[in-house]
Design a protein around this motif. Structure first.
Motif, short mmCIF file in Angstrom:
data_model
loop_
_atom_site.label_atom_id
_atom_site.label_comp_id
_atom_site.label_asym_id
_atom_site.label_seq_id
_atom_site.Cartn_x
_atom_site.Cartn_y
_atom_site.Cartn_z
N ALA A 1 50.45 62.68 15.05
CA ALA A 1 50.10 64.17 13.72
C ALA A 1 50.18 65.81 14.95
O ALA A 1 50.52 65.65 15.82
N ALA A 2 50.81 66.19 13.40
CA ALA A 2 50.65 67.01 13.66
C ALA A 2 51.09 68.93 12.92
O ALA A 2 50.41 68.37 11.93
N ILE A 3 50.67 69.72 13.81
CA ILE A 3 50.42 70.49 12.20
C ILE A 3 50.64 71.64 12.25
O ILE A 3 51.90 72.58 13.53
N VAL A 4 51.61 72.04 10.99
CA VAL A 4 52.64 73.14 10.59
C VAL A 4 51.53 74.87 10.55
O VAL A 4 51.11 73.99 9.49
N ALA A 5 51.43 75.92 10.83
CA ALA A 5 50.91 77.05 9.90
C ALA A 5 51.37 78.02 10.38
O ALA A 5 52.58 78.64 11.26
N LYS A 6 51.12 78.87 9.78
CA LYS A 6 51.14 80.54 9.45
C LYS A 6 50.55 81.55 9.37
O LYS A 6 49.75 81.40 9.05
N ALA A 7 51.27 82.23 10.22
CA ALA A 7 50.35 83.40 11.11
C ALA A 7 50.04 84.58 9.93
O ALA A 7 51.96 84.99 9.45
N ASN A 8 49.47 85.74 9.60
CA ASN A 8 50.07 86.56 8.89
C ASN A 8 51.15 87.33 8.71
O ASN A 8 51.27 88.21 8.65
N SER A 9 51.51 87.29 10.14
CA SER A 9 52.59 88.11 10.85
C SER A 9 54.03 87.48 10.24
O SER A 9 54.78 87.72 10.47
N GLY A 10 53.37 86.21 9.82
CA GLY A 10 54.81 85.31 8.97
C GLY A 10 55.59 84.83 9.66
O GLY A 10 56.60 83.75 9.78
N GLU A 11 54.91 84.34 11.15
CA GLU A 11 55.66 83.71 12.66
C GLU A 11 55.25 82.05 12.13
O GLU A 11 53.81 82.03 11.75
N VAL A 12 55.82 81.71 12.20
CA VAL A 12 55.40 79.89 11.95
C VAL A 12 55.10 79.15 13.15
O VAL A 12 56.04 79.00 14.63
N ILE A 13 53.49 78.44 13.81
CA ILE A 13 53.55 77.33 14.91
C ILE A 13 53.06 76.25 14.15
O ILE A 13 52.70 75.25 13.13
N PHE A 14 54.49 75.56 14.99
CA PHE A 14 54.15 73.98 15.37
C PHE A 14 53.43 73.45 16.47
O PHE A 14 53.68 73.55 17.08
N LEU A 15 51.94 72.69 16.08
CA LEU A 15 51.57 71.82 17.17
C LEU A 15 51.69 70.40 16.70
O LEU A 15 51.51 69.53 16.14
N ASP A 16 51.70 69.20 18.32
CA ASP A 16 52.03 68.45 18.18
C ASP A 16 51.55 67.40 18.83
O ASP A 16 50.53 68.03 20.04
N ASP A 17 51.16 66.21 18.81
CA ASP A 17 50.28 65.56 20.28
C ASP A 17 51.52 65.10 20.94
O ASP A 17 50.57 64.25 22.07
N ASP A 18 51.99 65.91 21.07
CA ASP A 18 53.22 65.73 23.02
C ASP A 18 52.36 65.80 23.93
O ASP A 18 52.49 66.83 23.95
N ILE A 19 52.95 65.51 24.86
CA ILE A 19 52.32 65.84 26.13
C ILE A 19 53.09 66.81 27.09
O ILE A 19 54.65 66.00 27.36
N GLY A 20 53.54 68.15 27.30
CA GLY A 20 54.95 68.53 27.91
C GLY A 20 54.50 68.71 29.80
O GLY A 20 53.43 67.89 29.81
N PRO A 21 55.61 68.87 30.05
CA PRO A 21 54.99 69.42 31.26
C PRO A 21 54.41 70.04 32.07
O PRO A 21 53.64 70.06 33.16
N ASP A 22 54.08 70.88 31.14
CA ASP A 22 53.49 71.87 32.14
C ASP A 22 51.82 70.92 32.01
O ASP A 22 51.23 71.15 33.36
N GLU A 23 51.57 70.79 30.90
CA GLU A 23 50.31 69.93 30.57
C GLU A 23 50.38 68.52 32.29
O GLU A 23 48.83 68.27 32.89
N GLY A 24 51.29 68.06 31.77
CA GLY A 24 51.12 66.66 32.59
C GLY A 24 51.60 67.31 34.34
O GLY A 24 50.64 66.68 35.52
N GLY A 25 51.62 68.79 34.60
CA GLY A 25 51.36 68.81 35.87
C GLY A 25 50.07 69.60 36.12
O GLY A 25 49.87 69.32 37.17
N ILE A 26 49.57 70.11 35.17
CA ILE A 26 48.82 70.54 35.60
C ILE A 26 47.52 69.43 35.95
O ILE A 26 47.26 69.65 36.63
N THR A 27 47.48 68.90 35.01
CA THR A 27 46.63 67.57 35.30
C THR A 27 47.25 66.63 36.49
O THR A 27 45.73 65.86 36.88
N GLY A 28 48.46 66.20 36.61
CA GLY A 28 48.59 65.36 38.38
C GLY A 28 48.33 66.47 38.91
O GLY A 28 48.01 65.91 40.59
#
Length: 172
Positions: free
Chosen positions: A34-61
């Protein structure tokens, strides 16, 4: 076997969150990603997916590595060292454990790619349809044609505008 992407546009973030919780609770509805796509009031598009990035893995590890190393050294009797030696031993173990855990977590997150990335063209065309405050939910499902009617019925109480299949994606 290929997967297909189904998109639903919601009237608010709160409604989308409740609908996603509802869909994930249905046992016989198999949502692969699943992923979420949203548009901010400024017009910026935000994309959130269910992927674990390197930063999240590094913090957890790093957090787990520091905790395990500090507790391991304390278990081995480091707290019996007189003076500040105990604090130095536990602190050094936590530092080394945190650094090794951070590297291991980043490596694992890069090797295990659990998310999906829809094409940039599809996300940009979808973001053109979105209004600010009306996010879209992208679901990757195995057989969209078979469950499309069920999805429409399940999402009707959440006032979702269901967009039919976006595209087929190759299954890993």
């Amino acid at each position: 076997m290929s997967s297909e992407l189904v998109v639903a546009i919601f009237p608010s973030r709160t409604t989308l969150t409740k609908a996603l919780d509802h869909l994930m609770g249905i046992k016989d509805l198999h949502i692969e990603h699943a992923a979420i796509v949203a548009k901010a009031n400024s017009g910026e598009v935000i994309f959130l997916d269910d992927d674990i990035g390197p930063d999240e893995g590094g913090i957890t590890g790093g957090t787990l590595g520091a905790a395990i190393a500090a507790l391991g050294v304390a278990q081995l009797g480091a707290l019996a060292i007189p003076g500040v030696g105990a604090l130095i031993a536990v602190g050094a173990a936590a530092l080394v454990g945190g650094l090794l855990g951070n590297v291991t977590g980043r490596l694992a997150a890069n090797l295990v790619d659990s998310g999906f990335k829809p094409d940039h063209d599809h996300v940009s065309s979808l973001s053109g349809r979105l209004e600010a405050g009306h996010p879209a939910l992208i679901l990757e499902v195995a057989n969209a044609h078979a469950i499309l009617d069920r999805l429409k019925a399940e999402l009707q109480p959440y006032r979702a505008e269901l967009v039919d299949q976006l595209r087929a994606v190759a299954a890993a």
